[in-house]
Motif scaffolding. Structure first.
Motif, PDB file in Angstrom:
ATOM      1  N   VAL A   1     -26.201  23.138   2.989  1.00 43.47           N
ATOM      2  CA  VAL A   1     -27.160  22.333   2.227  1.00 43.47           C
ATOM      3  C   VAL A   1     -27.101  22.677   0.750  1.00 43.47           C
ATOM      4  O   VAL A   1     -26.979  23.848   0.384  1.00 43.47           O
ATOM      5  N   THR A   2     -27.208  21.627  -0.074  1.00 44.14           N
ATOM      6  CA  THR A   2     -27.394  21.820  -1.519  1.00 44.14           C
ATOM      7  C   THR A   2     -28.502  20.882  -1.983  1.00 44.14           C
ATOM      8  O   THR A   2     -28.975  20.035  -1.228  1.00 44.14           O
ATOM      9  N   THR A   3     -28.848  21.024  -3.228  1.00 44.55           N
ATOM     10  CA  THR A   3     -29.746  20.067  -3.854  1.00 44.55           C
ATOM     11  C   THR A   3     -29.074  18.699  -3.843  1.00 44.55           C
ATOM     12  O   THR A   3     -27.851  18.604  -3.703  1.00 44.55           O
ATOM     13  N   ALA A   4     -29.860  17.658  -4.058  1.00 44.17           N
ATOM     14  CA  ALA A   4     -29.303  16.310  -4.156  1.00 44.17           C
ATOM     15  C   ALA A   4     -29.124  15.882  -5.610  1.00 44.17           C
ATOM     16  O   ALA A   4     -28.641  14.789  -5.879  1.00 44.17           O
ATOM     17  N   GLY A   5     -29.525  16.734  -6.532  1.00 40.19           N
ATOM     18  CA  GLY A   5     -29.348  16.394  -7.946  1.00 40.19           C
ATOM     19  C   GLY A   5     -30.007  15.082  -8.295  1.00 40.19           C
ATOM     20  O   GLY A   5     -31.198  14.884  -8.048  1.00 40.19           O
ATOM     21  N   ASP A   6     -29.232  14.152  -8.819  1.00 39.15           N
ATOM     22  CA  ASP A   6     -29.745  12.866  -9.286  1.00 39.15           C
ATOM     23  C   ASP A   6     -29.776  11.784  -8.203  1.00 39.15           C
ATOM     24  O   ASP A   6     -30.089  10.623  -8.496  1.00 39.15           O
ATOM     25  N   LEU A   7     -29.436  12.122  -6.963  1.00 37.00           N
ATOM     26  CA  LEU A   7     -29.504  11.160  -5.863  1.00 37.00           C
ATOM     27  C   LEU A   7     -30.961  10.904  -5.484  1.00 37.00           C
ATOM     28  O   LEU A   7     -31.843  11.691  -5.814  1.00 37.00           O
ATOM     29  N   HIS A   8     -31.201   9.837  -4.753  1.00 37.16           N
ATOM     30  CA  HIS A   8     -32.550   9.498  -4.284  1.00 37.16           C
ATOM     31  C   HIS A   8     -32.826  10.231  -2.973  1.00 37.16           C
ATOM     32  O   HIS A   8     -33.139   9.614  -1.952  1.00 37.16           O
TER      33      HIS A   8
END
Length: 183
Positions: free
Chosen positions: A72-79
């Motif tokens: 798992v990682t962050t989704a950054g700029d994704l919704h």
């Protein structure tokens, strides 16, 4: 009291446009981006996704993420809140018997591991691509059957919204057939 059954839906479109808790990335083992879904997620997610992937490579996955596993990682700029990266197997049509079953199990493991991590995160919604059916050449009909069967067997609370986001009409058609044929 009966448990609510997760809803599986099919969407024709771009997985990076989905508004869900978790987007699943059909990653390569380097976790550093690439083509297809992997490249699109890295581009749209922005530098935060790549930074998290680099941290994973620097710590637990120096040799890359093994096939069938997920992180798992962050989704950054994704919704989305998170990206679950999973590495599908490369289809090898020459394999038969036990070796072929092992490859099919690795594909199923991608879906199971992604669902497990999403559940641990408390996710209620998840969007999957058709793992391994692009540059890894897994036949769409077989990949769709494996994906639908595995997700139906492995999906648990709190997930209620499970989506397969298919990039083209051919993939959508194979997933429609698999979903209609699934018990």
């Amino acid at each position: 009291m009966t448990q609510p059954v997760p809803t599986i839906t099919l969407v024709r479109g771009d997985i990076t446009d989905q508004h869900v808790d978790v987007i699943v990335n059909a990653a390569n083992s380097t976790l550093l981006g690439g083509g297809g879904v992997d490249g699109a997620i890295h581009r749209r997610g922005g530098p935060a996704v790549l930074a998290d992937c680099r941290k994973l490579r620097a710590s637990h996955y120096g040799g890359g993420l093994p096939t069938g596993r997920a992180v798992v990682t962050t989704a950054g700029d994704l919704h989305a809140q998170y990206v679950v990266h999973t590495v599908g197997p490369v289809h090898q049509p020459q394999l038969t018997g036990e070796a072929d079953r092992a490859q099919t199990e690795l594909l199923a493991s991608c879906y199971r591991e992604s669902l497990r991590l999403a559940g641990e995160l408390g996710a209620r919604s998840i969007a999957f691509p058709a793992i391994s059916t692009g540059v890894y050449r897994w036949p769409l009909s077989d990949g769709a059957r494996s994906a639908v069967r595995t997700v139906r067997e492995a999906a648990r609370e709190p997930l209620f919204d499970i989506r397969f986001v298919l990039f083209d009409d051919a993939a959508l058609g194979h997933f429609e057939q698999a979903l209609a044929a699934a018990p």
